[in-house]
Design an enzyme around this catalytic site. Structure first.
Site, mmCIF file in Angstrom:
data_model
loop_
_atom_site.group_PDB
_atom_site.id
_atom_site.type_symbol
_atom_site.label_atom_id
_atom_site.label_comp_id
_atom_site.label_asym_id
_atom_site.label_seq_id
_atom_site.Cartn_x
_atom_site.Cartn_y
_atom_site.Cartn_z
ATOM 1 N N GLU A 318 4.489 2.701 2.226
ATOM 2 C CA GLU A 318 4.185 2.071 3.513
ATOM 3 C C GLU A 318 3.148 0.967 3.298
ATOM 4 O O GLU A 318 1.973 1.234 3.073
ATOM 5 C CB GLU A 318 3.686 3.129 4.502
ATOM 6 C CG GLU A 318 4.728 4.205 4.782
ATOM 7 C CD GLU A 318 4.179 5.349 5.611
ATOM 8 O OE1 GLU A 318 3.904 5.142 6.809
ATOM 9 O OE2 GLU A 318 4.004 6.447 5.036
ATOM 10 N N LYS A 321 -0.468 0.522 5.379
ATOM 11 C CA LYS A 321 -1.507 1.545 5.424
ATOM 12 C C LYS A 321 -2.789 1.002 4.799
ATOM 13 O O LYS A 321 -2.759 0.232 3.834
ATOM 14 C CB LYS A 321 -1.060 2.810 4.687
ATOM 15 C CG LYS A 321 0.127 3.518 5.337
ATOM 16 C CD LYS A 321 0.366 4.882 4.744
ATOM 17 C CE LYS A 321 -0.672 5.876 5.236
ATOM 18 N NZ LYS A 321 -0.350 7.263 4.845
ATOM 19 N N GLU A 327 -2.709 4.997 -1.144
ATOM 20 C CA GLU A 327 -2.205 5.267 0.203
ATOM 21 C C GLU A 327 -0.889 4.546 0.494
ATOM 22 O O GLU A 327 -0.103 4.989 1.312
ATOM 23 C CB GLU A 327 -3.248 4.856 1.249
ATOM 24 C CG GLU A 327 -4.393 5.829 1.399
ATOM 25 C CD GLU A 327 -3.935 7.184 1.918
ATOM 26 O OE1 GLU A 327 -3.174 7.218 2.903
ATOM 27 O OE2 GLU A 327 -4.331 8.212 1.339
#
Length: 479
Positions: A318, A321, A327
């Site tokens: 993602e 993020k 992350e």
């Protein structure tokens, strides 16, 4: 292989498969969407189906996602964001309205199995008082709709809610959380027949303790294990030790009957300079080995009869993020739906019945449940050796297969040949298993043999014999 041995080996495989099918847990995946480059939900559902994923957890109640999941036979856990907790806690009419807007239009065509009220709420002391009242109101609203028998209400808890986690038998919740939050939540889960959701990340523990935690132990690779001095239980993975710390904490409060679902766990395929352990090979090893561990059945040392139910984090990388590099790199897939690394995600894939170009015939797969890629060594080599704990009978059956139908080069272990000594079943099996493994280009499923073999990342030292590498051109001498 003689007809009798072939018949007995087939019986062994069939029995092993039946036992595993009966005892295996479940693998789901967290479908996060903090990104601007993800495929549409309809394409995501097809991705889930094509990989045999039958459970998914989403972090909101996005209508396009719930619509796409309708009639897919994929069970869904829907989350209410933390920002809505105070409203849900203060007025049941809010949860009535939330369900009517976000659940009623899609259920039961979309198989919603659980509602996660908030996520890791105990991390925020200001939100903690709202959690249990919000869960109670949500359940009461489900009862009005006659949904409460089929849709569970829970809330994911981070392991930071534990005061003690080592050794696992000493697991306990933080004292300041017990009376105001933990006990009321567990009482609610017990009364409603629900389960505790727990987020477990061995990566964080390893990253912070690389000097004391073995990487093999963190990645569920073969290792010496860690013994709990209080009860003698031996843990072969940090994941199981963390989960048993949660079970011990439940036991300490007399909530031993509450089941636990691991609502998040994963390992990043990339990280920053100080994120030790983050990387492609380690992510493939952790998630792949965990899938095999979950789907081959059995519980933890403290709860050996409980099936493991786990949601991997996450479906996609993602890109929006925040936080450290890791992350944005927990995904199993890139946004273009290509795998970040190739691991099986279902029991069928483990058994080689899904897309496996090397073995189109299931009958030709010499294993009941193959392992996942445990990642290459730092020198780019891995070997396949016998697992002595499998027992003589299993080793012999697997050796017969490798040297027979498997097509391994077993000439060097014949009497009078260069690898005949040491003349032991373990030594001969190790040579044959590795020959087959290297011949098959070190494909992940080719070093298992029904549990009779393990992948190793260092040159075995117990055989005074040359082992072929994957190329078949370079020979390495084992001292």
């Amino acid at each position: 292989m003689s007809l009798l041995k072939l018949f007995l080996f087939c019986l062994f495989l069939i029995f092993g498969t039946l036992c595993s099918a009966h005892n295996h847990g479940s693998i789901g995946v967290n479908y996060g969407r903090i990104a601007d480059n993800l495929p549409p939900p309809s394409q995501v559902v097809e991705l889930l189906k094509s990989n045999g994923i039958t459970r998914v957890k989403i972090f909101d109640a996005e209508s396009s996602v719930l619509s796409a999941l309708a009639n897919s036979n994929i069970s869904v856990t829907v989350c209410m964001p933390n920002g809505l907790l105070s409203s849900a806690a203060n007025d049941q009419s809010f949860t009535d309205s939330w369900l009517n807007s976000n659940i009623v239009p899609f259920y039961p065509q979309t198989m919603i199995e659980a509602l996660a009220v908030g996520n890791e709420v105990f991390v925020d002391p200001q939100s903690t008082p709202y959690l249990v009242p919000a869960m109670k109101n949500m359940y009461a609203s489900l009862q009005k709709l006659n949904f409460s028998a089929d849709i569970k209400v829970s809330s994911p808890v981070a392991l930071s809610a534990l005061q003690n986690s080592y050794p696992p038998s000493s697991g306990s919740f933080k004292s300041e959380l017990i009376e105001p939050a933990i006990k009321p939540m567990l009482t609610f889960l017990q009364q409603t027949g629900s389960y505790l959701m727990a987020n477990s990340y061995p990566f964080f523990a390893y990253e912070a303790n690389t000097d004391t935690i073995s990487l093999d132990y963190a990645l569920l690779r073969p290792n010496e294990g860690v013994k709990d001095p209080a009860n003698g239980n031996v843990y072969m993975s940090l994941f199981e030790a963390q989960l048993d710390a949660v079970f011990a904490a439940l036991d300490a409060l007399n909530f031993s009957d509450i089941k636990v679902v691991v609502s998040e766990t994963g390992w990043p395929s990339a990280g920053g300079d100080t994120e030790f352990g983050a990387g492609m090979d380690n992510a493939a090893a952790y998630n792949g080995n965990l899938v095999r561990r979950v789907l081959t059945g059995g519980g933890t040392p403290l709860r050996p009869n409980d099936k493991l139910n786990v949601f991997l984090f996450a479906l996609f990388n993602e890109n929006q993020k925040g936080g450290p590099v890791s992350e944005r790199n927990y995904g199993l897939f890139y946004p273009d739906t290509k795998k970040v690394y190739d691991i099986p995600l279902s029991l069928d894939a483990l058994n080689g019945t899904m897309s496996n170009p090397t073995n189109r015939s299931k009958a030709k797969v010499p294993i009941a449940l193959p392992p996942v890629n445990q990642g290459p060594s730092t020198k780019g080599q891995t070997w396949c050796v016998a697992n002595v704990q499998a027992g003589q009978e299993k080793l012999q059956s697997a050796l017969d297969y490798a040297c027979g139908e498997g097509g391994a080069d077993c000439r060097p272990i014949q009497s009078g040949e260069r690898c005949f000594h040491p003349d032991t079943l373990e030594a001969h099996a190790s040579y044959a298993f590795n020959s087959y493994y290297q011949k098959m280009s070190r494909a992940s499923w080719t070093c298992y043999f029904g549990g009779a073999a393990n992948v190793v990342t260092q040159l075995p030292s117990n055989l005074k014999c040359e082992y072929p590498t994957m190329t078949g051109r370079k020979m390495l001498h084992l001292m």
